[in-house]
Design a protein around this motif. Structure first.
Motif, PDB file in Angstrom:
ATOM      1  N   THR A 226       0.798  -1.228   0.000  1.00  0.00           N
ATOM      2  CA  THR A 226       0.000   0.000   0.000  1.00  0.00           C
ATOM      3  C   THR A 226       0.830   1.278   0.000  1.00  0.00           C
ATOM      4  O   THR A 226       0.294   2.365   0.175  1.00  0.00           O
ATOM      5  CB  THR A 226      -0.945   0.026   1.216  1.00  0.00           C
ATOM      6  N   LYS A 393     -11.032  -6.880  -3.528  1.00  0.00           N
ATOM      7  CA  LYS A 393     -11.149  -5.710  -4.392  1.00  0.00           C
ATOM      8  C   LYS A 393      -9.786  -5.172  -4.799  1.00  0.00           C
ATOM      9  O   LYS A 393      -9.536  -4.873  -5.966  1.00  0.00           O
ATOM     10  CB  LYS A 393     -11.957  -4.614  -3.678  1.00  0.00           C
ATOM     11  N   ARG A 394      -8.881  -5.035  -3.830  1.00  0.00           N
ATOM     12  CA  ARG A 394      -7.556  -4.487  -4.123  1.00  0.00           C
ATOM     13  C   ARG A 394      -6.770  -5.427  -5.043  1.00  0.00           C
ATOM     14  O   ARG A 394      -6.021  -4.984  -5.915  1.00  0.00           O
ATOM     15  CB  ARG A 394      -6.795  -4.259  -2.820  1.00  0.00           C
ATOM     16  N   GLN A 397      -8.302  -5.042  -8.686  1.00  0.00           N
ATOM     17  CA  GLN A 397      -8.017  -3.747  -9.317  1.00  0.00           C
ATOM     18  C   GLN A 397      -6.541  -3.412  -9.349  1.00  0.00           C
ATOM     19  O   GLN A 397      -5.986  -3.126 -10.414  1.00  0.00           O
ATOM     20  CB  GLN A 397      -8.771  -2.640  -8.572  1.00  0.00           C
ATOM     21  N   GLU A 398      -5.886  -3.431  -8.183  1.00  0.00           N
ATOM     22  CA  GLU A 398      -4.540  -2.887  -8.074  1.00  0.00           C
ATOM     23  C   GLU A 398      -3.455  -3.894  -8.458  1.00  0.00           C
ATOM     24  O   GLU A 398      -2.527  -3.569  -9.194  1.00  0.00           O
ATOM     25  CB  GLU A 398      -4.289  -2.407  -6.638  1.00  0.00           C
ATOM     26  N   TYR A 399      -3.562  -5.107  -7.931  1.00  0.00           N
ATOM     27  CA  TYR A 399      -2.471  -6.058  -8.104  1.00  0.00           C
ATOM     28  C   TYR A 399      -2.570  -6.852  -9.402  1.00  0.00           C
ATOM     29  O   TYR A 399      -1.558  -7.346  -9.902  1.00  0.00           O
ATOM     30  CB  TYR A 399      -2.408  -7.022  -6.924  1.00  0.00           C
ATOM     31  N   TRP A 444      -3.649  -4.057   6.138  1.00  0.00           N
ATOM     32  CA  TRP A 444      -3.687  -3.724   4.718  1.00  0.00           C
ATOM     33  C   TRP A 444      -3.801  -4.932   3.802  1.00  0.00           C
ATOM     34  O   TRP A 444      -3.818  -4.813   2.592  1.00  0.00           O
ATOM     35  CB  TRP A 444      -2.484  -2.884   4.307  1.00  0.00           C
TER      36      TRP A 444
END
Length: 513
Positions: A226, A393-394, A397-399, A444
């Motif tokens: 993060t 969700k992370r 989307q992010e990873y 996180w």
């Protein structure tokens, strides 16, 4: 940049190289087309400049190639008689484009057997420094990286002030993804407080084969997932999205591996329904309320008697709150004649804890009572609904770089309705042994496999900031292994001493022969 984009960029560089050197290839007795063929042109160029073929490998290693390209430009100019200080500076300041001038405007002759020894002491010094940096960067990036423990999250196993060597090859060395960066520094240039890298271009993720997989309870260094905002100088930069390999380095214990079901009950970690058993060197610590008969428990007393390094001090009712007591230390403290009671602090579940992963307003898990939660494994599929989605969700989307949208009770991934998701990579759950003094996965979430940096293997130095002295019993000790740490410092000193004596005798024999 995608792999296709990088391939096109690579081909463009080949055209730039060909346009600026094809005549030089001819003057060196080669064919013009040899300046155009990728990789082969570099091998031929090494012959032209009278340098070893393995320099070609260095040209394709990220970060190292940033040092090697200017060296090759200068070496090429010198191979055609342009070896003055002015020529060197023109080559460097034009980023090698000075070779175009030599190629088209000058009538130069190739010096086949030129001397490779620098003409001045300064030149020799610069050459030595450059290749020392190249060697150090290779070791730092692909073999072993130094690291210092800044916090007490792994207290007892790793202490604040421990200086580590972190192996890159145990879990597979990760090639740099940030193409342009200062060598051997992380995200900031020391002393200047400015970024040490450019965000673009980015290389595709590549990891070399691993010697071993990450096992439960391994201590692991990784990039904090993060970490997207950092300070540079006096300017507070908001919204900075750091490249993966430039995110802050964290070190924690991997308590959960891909495919595990993890839960925490009253501060104890359970994997697949069974309470986890830590290695004997690991000492889990918790927070305690300690009541005395009025006697004072000083910081110095608690440090010397029980090894306590952190506590909040005395409270209004006269009790003490300690944040890093092992259960063994708490039991010994309870037997002290001046202590009335020792009670471990346990955060209950059931109240809103938005700071705890998955960081939703209605989350009721706590740091001591958490889960159960599934740790994603590459290729495995989970069912998705609005209740489960915040956990992944992370990741989505992010990873793993998908678009995600929720419309009512429907979930759309990359524009298509989805009721499940298949993971593209492995994930891990990292926690500190000092449970109430650790910023870890409870806050996180998951650590993606592409964020893994390496495995701490060796403590080469340990400094006790409170005592102001070296912890000699920890110098040259291994991080893992059973039993108490054993220092190999004396064996290291014996080897060094033997090498010095051997070198002295060998030089004396050469002098007398």
């Amino acid at each position: 940049m995608t792999i296709t984009a990088w391939f096109m960029f690579f081909l463009f560089l080949q055209l730039v190289h060909f346009a600026g050197t094809w005549k030089l290839y001819q003057k060196a007795g080669r064919q013009a087309w040899e300046a155009l063929v990728p990789v082969y042109n570099a091998v031929i160029l090494m012959k032209i400049i009278n340098r070893p073929w393995w320099w070609v490998i260095l040209l394709f290693i990220p970060i190292v190639n940033l040092i090697m390209f200017p060296v090759i430009w200068v070496e090429t100019a010198r191979s055609f008689g342009k070896n003055s200080t002015t020529d060197t500076w023109l080559t460097l300041l034009t980023l090698g484009l000075y070779l175009y001038y030599i190629n088209y405007a000058l009538d130069v002759t190739h010096i086949k057997d030129r001397s490779l020894k620098p003409g001045t002491a300064t030149g020799e010094w610069v050459s030595s420094i450059l290749f020392a940096i190249v060697a150090a960067t290779l070791v730092h990036t692909y073999i072993m990286q130094p690291y210092v423990i800044p916090t007490s999250s792994l207290e007892k196993s790793l202490l604040v002030g421990d200086f580590l060597f972190v192996s890159k090859f145990h879990y597979g060395a990760r090639a740099p993804m940030t193409a342009i960066a200062a060598p051997m520094v992380h995200d900031t240039i020391p002393g200047l407080g400015i970024k040490s890298y450019l965000n673009k271009p980015q290389l595709p993720y590549l990891r070399f084969p691993a010697l071993q997989k990450i096992k439960r309870n391994d201590i692991v260094v990784f990039n904090w997932p993060t970490d997207t905002v950092r300070y540079f100088g006096d300017y507070r930069s908001r919204g900075i999205r750091k490249p993966i390999d430039k995110k802050s380095n964290y070190v924690k214990r991997c308590v959960g591996i891909p495919g595990d079901s993890l839960s925490i009950k009253d501060g104890y970690v359970y994997i697949n329904g069974k309470r986890t058993q830590l290695p004997d060197r690991a000492k889990t610590q918790y927070s305690y309320i300690v009541k005395t008969n009025g006697s004072e428990l000083s910081r110095a007393y608690m440090y010397q008697r029980f090894g306590v390094t952190d506590y909040f001090g005395r409270m209004q009712d006269g009790s003490y709150r300690f944040t890093s007591l092992t259960e063994e230390s708490a039991a010994r403290l309870k037997k002290s004649p001046n202590v009335v009671s020792v009670e471990r602090i346990v955060q209950p579940a059931g109240r809103p804890h938005p700071r705890i992963f998955p960081n939703t307003r209605d989350n009721t898990w706590s740091g001591d009572n958490f889960g159960p939660i599934y740790i994603p494994e590459a290729g495995k599929t989970v069912v998705l609904n609005r209740e489960i989605l915040p956990r992944y969700k992370r990741i989505i989307q992010e990873y793993e770089n998908n678009t995600l949208e929720v419309r009512g009770d429907q979930i759309f991934i990359n524009g298509k309705q989805a009721d499940s998701y298949t993971f593209k990579q492995d994930y891990y759950w990292m926690m500190g042994d000092n449970r109430d003094n650790s910023e870890d996965s409870r806050y996180w979430g998951y650590v993606p496999h592409n964020h893994i940096v390496g495995k701490p293997v060796f403590i080469w130095m340990s400094w006790d900031s409170q005592g102001g002295k070296v912890r000699w019993d920890r110098v040259f000790t291994t991080v893992g292994g059973p039993g108490e740490p054993v220092s190999y410092l004396k064996y290291f000193l014996i080897v060094i001493g033997g090498w010095i004596v051997f070198s002295f005798i060998r030089k004396k024999k050469k002098k007398n022969s």
